[in-house]
Design a protein around this motif. Structure first.
Motif, PDB file in Angstrom:
ATOM      1  N   SER A 157       0.826  -1.211   0.000  1.00 26.89           N
ATOM      2  CA  SER A 157       0.000   0.000   0.000  1.00 26.89           C
ATOM      3  C   SER A 157       0.859   1.260   0.000  1.00 26.89           C
ATOM      4  O   SER A 157       0.527   2.256  -0.651  1.00 26.89           O
ATOM      5  N   GLU A 158       1.985   1.231   0.690  1.00 28.66           N
ATOM      6  CA  GLU A 158       2.887   2.384   0.714  1.00 28.66           C
ATOM      7  C   GLU A 158       3.522   2.603  -0.658  1.00 28.66           C
ATOM      8  O   GLU A 158       3.702   3.747  -1.094  1.00 28.66           O
ATOM      9  N   THR A 159       3.858   1.530  -1.354  1.00 31.47           N
ATOM     10  CA  THR A 159       4.450   1.650  -2.688  1.00 31.47           C
ATOM     11  C   THR A 159       3.456   2.241  -3.673  1.00 31.47           C
ATOM     12  O   THR A 159       3.814   3.080  -4.506  1.00 31.47           O
ATOM     13  N   VAL A 160       2.206   1.823  -3.581  1.00 34.37           N
ATOM     14  CA  VAL A 160       1.164   2.368  -4.451  1.00 34.37           C
ATOM     15  C   VAL A 160       0.996   3.863  -4.184  1.00 34.37           C
ATOM     16  O   VAL A 160       0.868   4.671  -5.117  1.00 34.37           O
ATOM     17  N   SER A 161       0.996   4.245  -2.913  1.00 34.35           N
ATOM     18  CA  SER A 161       0.864   5.659  -2.555  1.00 34.35           C
ATOM     19  C   SER A 161       2.035   6.478  -3.078  1.00 34.35           C
ATOM     20  O   SER A 161       1.860   7.573  -3.632  1.00 34.35           O
ATOM     21  N   LEU A 162       3.245   5.951  -2.938  1.00 35.13           N
ATOM     22  CA  LEU A 162       4.436   6.640  -3.435  1.00 35.13           C
ATOM     23  C   LEU A 162       4.377   6.817  -4.949  1.00 35.13           C
ATOM     24  O   LEU A 162       4.689   7.887  -5.476  1.00 35.13           O
ATOM     25  N   CYS A 163       3.975   5.764  -5.647  1.00 35.18           N
ATOM     26  CA  CYS A 163       3.881   5.837  -7.110  1.00 35.18           C
ATOM     27  C   CYS A 163       2.843   6.868  -7.536  1.00 35.18           C
ATOM     28  O   CYS A 163       3.073   7.640  -8.470  1.00 35.18           O
ATOM     29  N   ASP A 164       1.709   6.904  -6.861  1.00 37.45           N
ATOM     30  CA  ASP A 164       0.677   7.886  -7.183  1.00 37.45           C
ATOM     31  C   ASP A 164       1.197   9.309  -7.027  1.00 37.45           C
ATOM     32  O   ASP A 164       0.965  10.169  -7.877  1.00 37.45           O
ATOM     33  N   ALA A 165       1.881   9.550  -5.918  1.00 34.75           N
ATOM     34  CA  ALA A 165       2.391  10.903  -5.661  1.00 34.75           C
ATOM     35  C   ALA A 165       3.393  11.336  -6.726  1.00 34.75           C
ATOM     36  O   ALA A 165       3.356  12.462  -7.215  1.00 34.75           O
ATOM     37  N   ILE A 166       4.290  10.419  -7.105  1.00 34.14           N
ATOM     38  CA  ILE A 166       5.314  10.760  -8.086  1.00 34.14           C
ATOM     39  C   ILE A 166       4.710  10.972  -9.473  1.00 34.14           C
ATOM     40  O   ILE A 166       4.994  11.962 -10.155  1.00 34.14           O
ATOM     41  N   ASN A 183      10.464   1.564   5.379  1.00 35.79           N
ATOM     42  CA  ASN A 183      11.773   1.100   4.922  1.00 35.79           C
ATOM     43  C   ASN A 183      11.674   0.034   3.843  1.00 35.79           C
ATOM     44  O   ASN A 183      12.457   0.012   2.890  1.00 35.79           O
ATOM     45  N   ALA A 184      10.710  -0.877   3.972  1.00 35.19           N
ATOM     46  CA  ALA A 184      10.571  -1.946   2.990  1.00 35.19           C
ATOM     47  C   ALA A 184      10.196  -1.371   1.628  1.00 35.19           C
ATOM     48  O   ALA A 184      10.666  -1.855   0.591  1.00 35.19           O
ATOM     49  N   CYS A 185       9.375  -0.347   1.624  1.00 35.93           N
ATOM     50  CA  CYS A 185       9.000   0.311   0.362  1.00 35.93           C
ATOM     51  C   CYS A 185      10.217   0.928  -0.305  1.00 35.93           C
ATOM     52  O   CYS A 185      10.446   0.752  -1.502  1.00 35.93           O
ATOM     53  N   ILE A 186      11.018   1.649   0.464  1.00 37.41           N
ATOM     54  CA  ILE A 186      12.206   2.293  -0.097  1.00 37.41           C
ATOM     55  C   ILE A 186      13.200   1.250  -0.617  1.00 37.41           C
ATOM     56  O   ILE A 186      13.806   1.417  -1.672  1.00 37.41           O
ATOM     57  N   THR A 187      13.354   0.148   0.119  1.00 34.23           N
ATOM     58  CA  THR A 187      14.262  -0.909  -0.320  1.00 34.23           C
ATOM     59  C   THR A 187      13.800  -1.514  -1.644  1.00 34.23           C
ATOM     60  O   THR A 187      14.605  -1.756  -2.557  1.00 34.23           O
ATOM     61  N   SER A 188      12.504  -1.746  -1.774  1.00 32.63           N
ATOM     62  CA  SER A 188      11.970  -2.306  -3.010  1.00 32.63           C
ATOM     63  C   SER A 188      12.186  -1.375  -4.186  1.00 32.63           C
ATOM     64  O   SER A 188      12.555  -1.801  -5.290  1.00 32.63           O
ATOM     65  N   VAL A 189      11.967  -0.076  -3.956  1.00 32.82           N
ATOM     66  CA  VAL A 189      12.158   0.910  -5.023  1.00 32.82           C
ATOM     67  C   VAL A 189      13.636   1.000  -5.401  1.00 32.82           C
ATOM     68  O   VAL A 189      13.990   1.123  -6.577  1.00 32.82           O
ATOM     69  N   SER A 190      14.521   0.959  -4.407  1.00 33.72           N
ATOM     70  CA  SER A 190      15.954   1.075  -4.686  1.00 33.72           C
ATOM     71  C   SER A 190      16.472  -0.107  -5.497  1.00 33.72           C
ATOM     72  O   SER A 190      17.384   0.035  -6.308  1.00 33.72           O
ATOM     73  N   LYS A 191      15.863  -1.275  -5.310  1.00 33.55           N
ATOM     74  CA  LYS A 191      16.277  -2.457  -6.070  1.00 33.55           C
ATOM     75  C   LYS A 191      15.557  -2.557  -7.411  1.00 33.55           C
ATOM     76  O   LYS A 191      16.048  -3.205  -8.334  1.00 33.55           O
ATOM     77  N   GLY A 192      14.373  -1.961  -7.495  1.00 32.65           N
ATOM     78  CA  GLY A 192      13.600  -2.046  -8.720  1.00 32.65           C
ATOM     79  C   GLY A 192      12.806  -3.325  -8.854  1.00 32.65           C
ATOM     80  O   GLY A 192      12.132  -3.551  -9.871  1.00 32.65           O
ATOM     81  N   TYR A 193      12.851  -4.171  -7.830  1.00 26.34           N
ATOM     82  CA  TYR A 193      12.116  -5.435  -7.872  1.00 26.34           C
ATOM     83  C   TYR A 193      11.984  -5.972  -6.468  1.00 26.34           C
ATOM     84  O   TYR A 193      12.858  -5.790  -5.624  1.00 26.34           O
ATOM     85  N   SER A 194      10.851  -6.639  -6.204  1.00 16.75           N
ATOM     86  CA  SER A 194      10.641  -7.282  -4.914  1.00 16.75           C
ATOM     87  C   SER A 194       9.940  -8.616  -5.126  1.00 16.75           C
ATOM     88  O   SER A 194       8.823  -8.643  -5.670  1.00 16.75           O
ATOM     89  N   PRO A 195      10.563  -9.719  -4.752  1.00 10.62           N
ATOM     90  CA  PRO A 195       9.901 -11.020  -4.901  1.00 10.62           C
ATOM     91  C   PRO A 195       8.561 -11.093  -4.171  1.00 10.62           C
ATOM     92  O   PRO A 195       7.633 -11.755  -4.637  1.00 10.62           O
TER      93      PRO A 195
END
Length: 218
Positions: free
Chosen positions: A117-126, A154-166
Motif C-alpha cells: 500500500s505504501e508503494t502504491v501511494s508513493l507511485c501515485d504521488a510521483i 523502509n521496505a517500500c524504499i528498499t523495493s524501489v531502490s532495487k527495482g524489484y521485490s519477490p
C-alpha cells in the motif's frame, strides 16, 4: 457537496471521510448518519484550523518541491481497499512553504501488506503530482528544481531502490504499479532522481509521522 468543495479547496483533513460517506449514498445507514454527525462535530471544534502558505520573491532561486506520501492498510470499514494519501508543497527559505496539491483516495486493488500500500501511494504521488510539478517549475525558472519525497516505510524504499521485490512480483498486475519505473525515476534517470537516504527528519506538523525517510529527486 458543500463539505466536499471546502475539502477540495482548503481543508484536506476532511477529504477522506467525506468521499467515504459519499460512496454510501445509495445504501445509507444509521452508521453513516453517525459518521456524518461526527464530521460536523469535528468541524465545529476546529474552526480555527486553516490552510496557510507563504513565499517570498527571494525564494524563487532556492525553492524546491517537498512531497509526503503515506497510506493505511485496509482502513475503511466498508471496503477492503487501502487509502492513498499525499501532500505536495513548494518550500522556500526560513520555513516558508506553499501547498500545491494533496489527495486522499482509495487504491484500485486490495493491498495485502503495508509495503504494497505504501508503494502504491508513493507511485501515485510521483506520477500524478511530483514529476509534472517539477517539470513545470523547472521550465518556469530555467533551472532544475529539486524534489524531496518523504516515505516512512523502509521496505517500500528498499523495493524501489532495487527495482524489484519477490514479495510484490504481482503488483504490476493487481495495482498497475511498476517498481522498475520508480527505480528509474528515483535512481537511474539523469535530471530526475539520484539520491535516497534513510535518516530521521523533522516532518511538518500537518503530518503524523516524525521519522519519514526522504527520497530526493534531482
Amino acid at each position: 457537496m458543500k463539505l466536499l468543495y471546502a475539502a477540495r479547496c482548503a481543508y484536506p483533513l476532511i477529504n477522506k471521510p467525506i468521499t467515504s460517506l459519499a460512496s454510501q449514498i445509495c445504501r445509507w445507514s444509521v452508521e453513516a448518519d453517525r459518521r456524518l454527525h461526527r464530521i460536523y462535530e469535528f468541524l465545529s471544534n476546529s474552526l480555527d484550523t486553516v490552510l496557510t502558505g507563504s513565499l517570498s520573491v527571494a525564494d524563487w532561486e532556492i525553492c524546491k518541491i517537498r512531497a509526503y506520501a503515506d497510506s493505511d492498510l485496509g482502513g475503511d470499514i466498508w471496503t477492503t481497499k487501502s487509502t492513498t494519501g499525499y501532500w505536495v508543497e513548494i518550500q522556500g527559505a526560513d520555513g516558508r512553504s506553499f501547498p500545491l496539491a494533496w489527495a486522499a483516495r482509495f487504491q484500485g486493488s486490495t493491498s495485502t501488506h503495508t509495503c504494497e500500500s505504501e508503494t502504491v501511494s508513493l507511485c501515485d504521488a510521483i506520477k500524478r503530482e511530483v514529476l509534472p510539478i517539477q517539470k513545470l517549475f523547472s521550465a518556469l525558472s530555467c533551472r532544475e528544481i529539486d524534489a524531496d519525497i518523504f516515505e516512512d516505510n523502509n521496505a517500500c524504499i528498499t523495493s524501489v531502490s532495487k527495482g524489484y521485490s519477490p514479495a510484490m512480483r504481482y503488483i504490476g498486475r493487481t495495482q498497475r504499479v511498476s517498481l522498475g519505473f520508480l527505480h528509474d525515476v528515483c535512481y537511474v534517470e539523469p535530471g530526475a532522481g539520484l539520491d535516497v537516504t534513510r535518516v530521521q527528519n523533522i516532518v511538518p506538523e500537518n503530518l503524523e509521522e516524525n521519522d519519514a525517510k526522504p527520497i530526493t529527486l534531482r
